[in-house]
Design an enzyme around this catalytic site. Structure first.
Site, PDB file in Angstrom:
ATOM      1  N   ASP A 354      75.971  33.502 -21.396  1.00  0.00           N
ATOM      2  CA  ASP A 354      74.790  33.947 -20.656  1.00  0.00           C
ATOM      3  C   ASP A 354      75.109  35.299 -20.033  1.00  0.00           C
ATOM      4  O   ASP A 354      76.105  35.434 -19.302  1.00  0.00           O
ATOM      5  CB  ASP A 354      74.432  32.930 -19.571  1.00  0.00           C
ATOM      6  CG  ASP A 354      73.127  33.285 -18.872  1.00  0.00           C
ATOM      7  OD1 ASP A 354      72.056  32.962 -19.408  1.00  0.00           O
ATOM      8  OD2 ASP A 354      73.203  33.921 -17.791  1.00  0.00           O
ATOM      9  N   LEU A 355      74.293  36.312 -20.322  1.00  0.00           N
ATOM     10  CA  LEU A 355      74.572  37.671 -19.846  1.00  0.00           C
ATOM     11  C   LEU A 355      74.343  37.767 -18.346  1.00  0.00           C
ATOM     12  O   LEU A 355      73.418  37.151 -17.792  1.00  0.00           O
ATOM     13  CB  LEU A 355      73.681  38.677 -20.567  1.00  0.00           C
ATOM     14  CG  LEU A 355      73.786  38.720 -22.100  1.00  0.00           C
ATOM     15  CD1 LEU A 355      72.927  39.854 -22.649  1.00  0.00           C
ATOM     16  CD2 LEU A 355      75.235  38.874 -22.549  1.00  0.00           C
ATOM     17  N   ASP A 397      68.551  35.905 -22.732  1.00  0.00           N
ATOM     18  CA  ASP A 397      69.877  36.521 -22.846  1.00  0.00           C
ATOM     19  C   ASP A 397      70.957  35.464 -23.035  1.00  0.00           C
ATOM     20  O   ASP A 397      72.099  35.632 -22.584  1.00  0.00           O
ATOM     21  CB  ASP A 397      70.175  37.381 -21.618  1.00  0.00           C
ATOM     22  CG  ASP A 397      70.105  36.588 -20.313  1.00  0.00           C
ATOM     23  OD1 ASP A 397      69.693  35.408 -20.368  1.00  0.00           O
ATOM     24  OD2 ASP A 397      70.470  37.138 -19.263  1.00  0.00           O
TER      25      ASP A 397
END
Length: 481
Positions: A354-355, A397
């Site tokens: 997960d960004l 993302d």
């Protein structure tokens, strides 16, 4: 100087062509015909003026064709005045024959300019139909002149004229079948080619059947055809005879199927009729049938390949993310389930990414920057893992990497983190993106499924995010995969 309306040109040709119909062969008919034709040629070159590049070349070739035909008429009249009666062939025939390839070349170039790269199917269909027309002309017009006669200029020109009409037929068919809207200029061109083709064929067919009929009357038909060519050159939307067309008009027209069907049936029928037993006629018909078969096979092969490409594209779109090209959520579950059925060692192993900091980049620099980040992250992940591993984008993302087996999970996790966290440069900006990575393996779960394995990797990712960044309200929430 105000430009003459294109629609007025055919009307003028009809009026000036009346003496040719009513008084064929008279001085009045000859003078009015010559004046009318000369005026058409002048107007045609005026239509060329102001154009540039290959567009000017295409229109210039068409105007040159009309000029060649007019030059042939004037030269023939001069030869008659100087020498009296001429034979079957004269120097004027050279100019008359020259007009056919000039006109066809101009038409083909014009269509290629208006529909670049979109003429393959139309060209094959035209070639198939032109093969049949050429075979018909050979059988009924050329072969009777050639068979039993010694080769001479008159015999050669007897063959040139019918095949000149084949060129015009092919050019007209290409205009009709090429993709694009039918503009006013296009309609003028189609009408002109139709009249020219019909006039030439009628003149050739009428003379043997009705020897007393004065074919000079039919010169008015050719004059009208030439006026339509001139009208097309004067028409300003001649610049777009095959422009863009609505998607629903791209479907195969039933007339196209009919034309191809008639083409396939015509040659066998002619061959069965056996109008001639000469070896050259049989060889010609056999060659035409072989050529037509090859064209149809090529056309069929291209259609099949296009359908395969369309199906492959649709299948890819159904299983892959449109932005990044990575596997999508549905395909991820399919592949993860298959990996669980074929478990090797402790695998499969899932890394959930997960960004961090993606939303501020998206808000500050816009969605284009956000899309760039997602695409670049996807590229880096693919470059970091093995070819046998699966990289997927769940949405937003969030990314997932699935490996059949991993010897050192911590090392893989670190490589993925470093790949994503490397500096990003977009549009003069340095974008800083972090990533939280969680992992889980099937060996850690009692009854692993694709959902439980993804949930376990997601949970470890959120524990890392919670330990490194500010607490997230969603930590500990149940999520469905």
């Amino acid at each position: 100087m105000k430009r003459l309306p294109a629609g007025a040109v055919p009307v003028l040709a009809v009026i000036l062509g009346l003496p040719t119909v009513l008084l064929p062969g008279s001085v009045t008919a000859q003078v009015t015909y010559t004046i009318a034709f000369g005026l058409l040629v002048v107007l045609a070159w005026l239509g060329v003026r102001g154009r540039t590049g290959r567009d000017r070349t295409a229109h210039g070739l068409m105007a040159a064709a009309l000029t060649a035909w007019l030059g042939g008429d004037l030269l023939y009249a001069a030869l008659i005045w100087h020498f009296g009666e001429l034979g079957d062939v004269s120097a004027a025939d050279v100019l008359w024959v020259l007009g056919y390839p000039l006109l066809a070349a101009g038409m083909v170039l014009l269509v290629r300019l208006r529909a670049p790269g979109r003429l393959r199917e139309a060209a094959l269909d035209v070639l198939a139909m032109a093969t049949v027309v050429a075979a018909l002309f050979w059988q009924f017009m050329v072969a009777p002149e050639v068979t039993g006669n010694t080769m001479s200029l008159s015999v050669l020109f007897a063959a040139f004229y019918p095949f000149g009409d084949v060129l015009l037929f092919a050019a007209g068919a290409l205009v009709v079948l090429s993709p694009g809207e039918r503009t006013g200029a296009t309609r003028y061109l189609i009408a002109a080619l139709t009249l020219t083709f019909a006039g030439d064929v009628t003149i050739s067919a009428v003379s043997p059947v009705f020897p007393d009929f004065d074919t000079a009357r039919l010169d008015s038909v050719l004059l009208l055809a030439n006026s339509l060519f001139t009208a097309a050159l004067l028409n300003r939307d001649a610049d777009q005879p095959a422009g863009s067309r609505r998607a629903d008009a791209q479907r195969l027209h039933p007339a196209r199927v009919v034309f191809l069907g008639v083409s396939l049936l015509t040659l066998p029928v002619i061959n069965d009729v056996r109008l001639g037993d000469q070896a050259i006629q049989r060889l010609t018909m056999l060659s035409a049938m072989v050529m037509l078969t090859v064209i149809v096979l090529i056309r069929f092969t291209l259609v099949v390949r296009e359908q395969e490409q369309v199906r492959a594209a649709l299948a890819h779109r159904a299983t892959h993310d449109q932005l990044t090209g990575l596997v999508n959520r549905q395909e991820l579950h399919v592949r993860l389930s298959a990996a669980l059925r074929q478990r090797a060692g402790d695998g499969p192993v899932v890394h959930f990414l997960d960004l961090n900091g993606f939303k501020p980049v998206n808000d500050r620099y816009g969605h284009a920057a956000g899309d760039f980040v997602l695409v670049e992250v996807a590229r880096r992940l693919r470059a970091t893992v093995r070819d046998t591993d699966t990289v997927a984008r769940l949405g937003g993302d969030e990314f997932v990497v699935v490996s059949a087996a991993v010897d050192d999970v911590a090392a893989v996790t670190e490589r993925l983190r470093n790949a994503v966290a490397a500096p990003l440069h977009h549009d003069g900006h340095d974008l800083r993106i972090g990533v939280s990575v969680g992992h889980a393996s099937a060996a850690e779960l009692e009854h692993p499924t694709s959902d439980t394995l993804l949930a376990a990797a997601d949970a470890t990712m959120y524990r890392e995010k919670g330990a490194t960044y500010a607490p997230d309200a969603t930590i500990g929430m149940s999520r469905t995969y």
